[in-house]
Design a protein around this motif. Structure first.
Motif, PDB file in Angstrom:
ATOM      1  N   ARG A  34      15.625  53.917  42.444  1.00 41.13           N
ATOM      2  CA  ARG A  34      15.960  53.393  41.112  1.00 41.13           C
ATOM      3  C   ARG A  34      17.437  53.043  41.067  1.00 41.13           C
ATOM      4  N   LEU A  35      17.816  52.261  40.076  1.00 45.39           N
ATOM      5  CA  LEU A  35      19.232  51.949  39.880  1.00 45.39           C
ATOM      6  C   LEU A  35      19.943  53.155  39.279  1.00 45.39           C
ATOM      7  N   PRO A  36      21.127  53.514  39.773  1.00 44.77           N
ATOM      8  CA  PRO A  36      21.889  54.548  39.077  1.00 44.77           C
ATOM      9  C   PRO A  36      22.373  54.032  37.732  1.00 44.77           C
ATOM     10  N   VAL A  37      22.588  54.930  36.800  1.00 43.62           N
ATOM     11  CA  VAL A  37      23.134  54.550  35.493  1.00 43.62           C
ATOM     12  C   VAL A  37      24.605  54.172  35.679  1.00 43.62           C
ATOM     13  N   ILE A  38      24.997  53.038  35.111  1.00 42.66           N
ATOM     14  CA  ILE A  38      26.398  52.608  35.185  1.00 42.66           C
ATOM     15  C   ILE A  38      27.042  52.756  33.814  1.00 42.66           C
ATOM     16  N   ILE A  39      28.125  53.524  33.755  1.00 43.28           N
ATOM     17  CA  ILE A  39      28.929  53.658  32.544  1.00 43.28           C
ATOM     18  C   ILE A  39      30.259  52.958  32.798  1.00 43.28           C
ATOM     19  N   GLY A  40      30.564  51.940  32.029  1.00 44.84           N
ATOM     20  CA  GLY A  40      31.846  51.253  32.127  1.00 44.84           C
ATOM     21  C   GLY A  40      32.804  51.810  31.094  1.00 44.84           C
ATOM     22  N   VAL A  41      34.093  51.817  31.409  1.00 47.47           N
ATOM     23  CA  VAL A  41      35.096  52.351  30.489  1.00 47.47           C
ATOM     24  C   VAL A  41      36.228  51.351  30.326  1.00 47.47           C
ATOM     25  N   GLN A  42      36.605  51.112  29.074  1.00 51.54           N
ATOM     26  CA  GLN A  42      37.709  50.218  28.731  1.00 51.54           C
ATOM     27  C   GLN A  42      38.775  50.971  27.955  1.00 51.54           C
ATOM     28  N   SER A  43      39.922  50.321  27.778  1.00 53.09           N
ATOM     29  CA  SER A  43      40.919  50.818  26.838  1.00 53.09           C
ATOM     30  C   SER A  43      40.473  50.448  25.429  1.00 53.09           C
ATOM     31  N   ALA A  44      40.554  51.398  24.501  1.00 53.12           N
ATOM     32  CA  ALA A  44      40.202  51.102  23.109  1.00 53.12           C
ATOM     33  C   ALA A  44      41.136  50.055  22.515  1.00 53.12           C
ATOM     34  N   ASN A  45      42.335  49.898  23.082  1.00 49.50           N
ATOM     35  CA  ASN A  45      43.280  48.895  22.589  1.00 49.50           C
ATOM     36  C   ASN A  45      42.877  47.476  22.949  1.00 49.50           C
ATOM     37  N   CYS A  46      42.016  47.344  23.955  1.00 50.11           N
ATOM     38  CA  CYS A  46      41.560  46.020  24.386  1.00 50.11           C
ATOM     39  C   CYS A  46      40.150  46.180  24.946  1.00 50.11           C
ATOM     40  N   GLY A  47      39.198  46.369  24.028  1.00 46.57           N
ATOM     41  CA  GLY A  47      37.849  46.719  24.441  1.00 46.57           C
ATOM     42  C   GLY A  47      36.771  45.821  23.869  1.00 46.57           C
ATOM     43  N   PRO A  48      36.738  44.541  24.224  1.00 44.24           N
ATOM     44  CA  PRO A  48      35.697  43.655  23.682  1.00 44.24           C
ATOM     45  C   PRO A  48      34.294  44.044  24.111  1.00 44.24           C
ATOM     46  N   LEU A  49      34.167  44.627  25.298  1.00 46.00           N
ATOM     47  CA  LEU A  49      32.842  45.020  25.784  1.00 46.00           C
ATOM     48  C   LEU A  49      32.402  46.334  25.160  1.00 46.00           C
ATOM     49  N   ALA A  50      33.340  47.270  24.986  1.00 49.12           N
ATOM     50  CA  ALA A  50      33.013  48.528  24.320  1.00 49.12           C
ATOM     51  C   ALA A  50      32.598  48.278  22.877  1.00 49.12           C
TER      52      ALA A  50
ATOM     53  N   ILE B 121      42.874  46.561  33.016  1.00 47.87           N
ATOM     54  CA  ILE B 121      41.618  46.195  32.346  1.00 47.87           C
ATOM     55  C   ILE B 121      41.876  45.643  30.945  1.00 47.87           C
ATOM     56  N   ALA B 122      43.092  45.165  30.702  1.00 45.30           N
ATOM     57  CA  ALA B 122      43.436  44.609  29.384  1.00 45.30           C
ATOM     58  C   ALA B 122      42.979  43.157  29.312  1.00 45.30           C
ATOM     59  N   ILE B 123      41.680  42.974  29.256  1.00 42.67           N
ATOM     60  CA  ILE B 123      41.068  41.644  29.266  1.00 42.67           C
ATOM     61  C   ILE B 123      40.346  41.432  27.934  1.00 42.67           C
ATOM     62  N   ALA B 124      40.884  40.559  27.108  1.00 40.20           N
ATOM     63  CA  ALA B 124      40.294  40.316  25.791  1.00 40.20           C
ATOM     64  C   ALA B 124      39.099  39.371  25.857  1.00 40.20           C
ATOM     65  N   GLU B 125      39.067  38.491  26.892  1.00 38.01           N
ATOM     66  CA  GLU B 125      38.005  37.490  26.998  1.00 38.01           C
ATOM     67  C   GLU B 125      37.414  37.522  28.410  1.00 38.01           C
ATOM     68  N   PRO B 126      36.610  38.523  28.732  1.00 36.07           N
ATOM     69  CA  PRO B 126      36.060  38.616  30.101  1.00 36.07           C
ATOM     70  C   PRO B 126      35.155  37.433  30.431  1.00 36.07           C
ATOM     71  N   ALA B 127      35.424  36.811  31.577  1.00 38.85           N
ATOM     72  CA  ALA B 127      34.706  35.588  31.952  1.00 38.85           C
ATOM     73  C   ALA B 127      33.213  35.822  32.114  1.00 38.85           C
ATOM     74  N   ARG B 128      32.820  37.004  32.535  1.00 39.49           N
ATOM     75  CA  ARG B 128      31.409  37.323  32.754  1.00 39.49           C
ATOM     76  C   ARG B 128      30.954  38.443  31.815  1.00 39.49           C
ATOM     77  N   GLY B 129      31.459  38.397  30.595  1.00 41.89           N
ATOM     78  CA  GLY B 129      31.190  39.471  29.650  1.00 41.89           C
ATOM     79  C   GLY B 129      29.721  39.704  29.372  1.00 41.89           C
ATOM     80  N   GLU B 130      28.955  38.645  29.178  1.00 44.37           N
ATOM     81  CA  GLU B 130      27.529  38.812  28.891  1.00 44.37           C
ATOM     82  C   GLU B 130      26.804  39.426  30.089  1.00 44.37           C
ATOM     83  N   ALA B 131      27.195  39.026  31.289  1.00 44.08           N
ATOM     84  CA  ALA B 131      26.569  39.589  32.489  1.00 44.08           C
ATOM     85  C   ALA B 131      26.886  41.075  32.625  1.00 44.08           C
ATOM     86  N   ILE B 132      28.109  41.471  32.275  1.00 44.96           N
ATOM     87  CA  ILE B 132      28.483  42.886  32.347  1.00 44.96           C
ATOM     88  C   ILE B 132      27.634  43.702  31.382  1.00 44.96           C
TER      89      ILE B 132
END
Length: 380
Positions: free
Chosen positions: A248-264, A287-298
């Motif tokens: 099975r796939l392992p669970v992936i938890i991504g972590v961002q900075s709350a100051n710049c967290g569009p995905l969170a 990881i201070a990315i406000a507009e991730p190029a592959r955000g939907e894929a992430i």
């Protein structure tokens, strides 16, 4: 083995482009992936005879190993996390240029060598720029890196030491990316973008292959900005699953900075697209990315594994970095976000939110976290 360089395919309209065209995005606006090239992993008995580098997975990589390009990248160690019996740490900061970005940079530099590229252009918050600068030096190709003016002096010094022409751009990470894209329009330039060129992700997927050999975790915790480590790991886990090498796939938890967290923010809202945010400066510059190029894929990737994306504060990051240093791990603030999330879950200080409710059960069980960059890059 001989290699035929696999083409690129638009994720939106499915148009294919030969990689020799140096195209980095589709005219329709879609991002590109690598078209299927029959990637396969050799068996464990065969792997046991191979050198301890990422090139041990040659059959699963889009370019062949060139000895004059490689710095021996890959096969970073996994060690216990001091104080947590069920947590392990993968020391990506022991890579040749002190971050995981070497995994993808060697793919782009090898490709550039094979195609006879004359000049490399990239934008970065630091680590991708240092990695590409080193590998550009290996192949003897001029390299220009566009970075925010606030980038850590240690990273700037590393790029310049490798001979890169570093352009300091006033503004945020997105401003640096826009400047690089303009420069990349020059006829002799190639945009070696770690977030746009999909060959980069086929380098970072070797992170997952190594975990398969080192002991597959139930949960993987990763920092995420543009998501080049997270998406690469997800790709690697998918390939392992397709070949029935993991159940099975392992669970992936991504972590961002709350100051710049569009995905969170998107994960908390249950949205499939990154939130529109106004970024605030953060110590976790990588990881201070406000507009991730592959955000939907992430967001789709973490959801497919039963995971999510979290935001942690700069105060939590500061504390986590000190705790890691006290356990022998000297990392940059960006690397400390994962430990900050784990500690919040285990001390009962996690915020009450949908994303944290999803994550806490996984963060309090067996897991492996990535320490992605060395402390010397951002010593303060």
């Amino acid at each position: 083995m001989s290699h035929q360089l696999p083409p690129l395919r638009c994720t939106r309209c499915y148009t294919e482009f030969p990689v020799q065209s140096l195209v980095w995005h589709c005219p329709c606006g879609g991002v590109l992936d690598v078209a299927d090239f029959g990637a396969r992993l050799p068996g464990r008995s065969e792997l046991a005879t191979r050198p301890a580098t990422l090139w041990r997975y040659a059959e699963a990589l889009p370019v062949p190993e060139l000895a004059e390009v490689s710095l021996g990248e890959g096969m970073t160690p996994v060690v216990p996390a001091v104080g947590l019996a069920d947590a392990r740490v993968k020391l990506e900061y022991l890579s040749p240029t002190l971050s995981f970005k070497d995994r993808g940079a060697v793919m782009l530099a090898t490709l550039a060598k094979l195609l006879g590229v004359r000049r490399l252009i990239a934008d970065s918050s630091g680590n991708a720029g240092t990695a590409l600068s080193a590998y550009a030096a290996r192949i003897g190709v001029p390299c220009e890196i566009y970075v925010p003016a606030s980038t850590s002096p240690g990273k700037l010094g590393q790029m310049r030491a490798h001979g890169a022409d570093v352009h300091l751009i006033e503004g945020n990470r997105e401003d640096a990316a826009r400047a690089a894209k303009v420069a990349a329009e020059a006829p002799d330039a190639s945009y070696a973008s770690h977030m746009f060129h999909p060959y980069f992700l086929h380098g970072t997927k070797t992170f997952a292959f190594e975990l398969w050999e080192q002991g597959m975790p139930e949960t993987v915790v990763l920092p995420v900005g543009h998501g080049t480590l997270l998406l690469g790991a997800y790709l690697g886990f998918q390939e392992l699953l397709a070949q029935q090498l993991i159940p099975r796939l392992p669970v992936i938890i991504g972590v961002q900075s709350a100051n710049c967290g569009p995905l969170a923010a998107a994960a908390d809202a249950g949205s499939p697209s990154p939130a529109v945010i106004t970024p605030v400066p953060t110590r976790a510059e990588g990881i201070a990315i406000a507009e991730p190029a592959r955000g939907e894929a992430i967001l789709a990737a973490v959801a497919a594994t039963g995971g999510t994306i979290l935001g942690v504060t700069d105060n939590q990051v500061h504390t986590a970095r000190a705790e890691l240093a006290g356990a022998g791990f000297y990392v940059e603030p960006t690397s400390a976000v994962c430990w900050a999330a784990i500690q919040a879950a285990r001390t009962g200080t996690a915020p009450a939110s949908p994303a944290w409710a999803t994550a806490v059960p996984h963060l309090t069980g067996p897991l492996t976290l990535a320490l992605s960059g060395a402390g010397l890059k951002s010593p303060n």
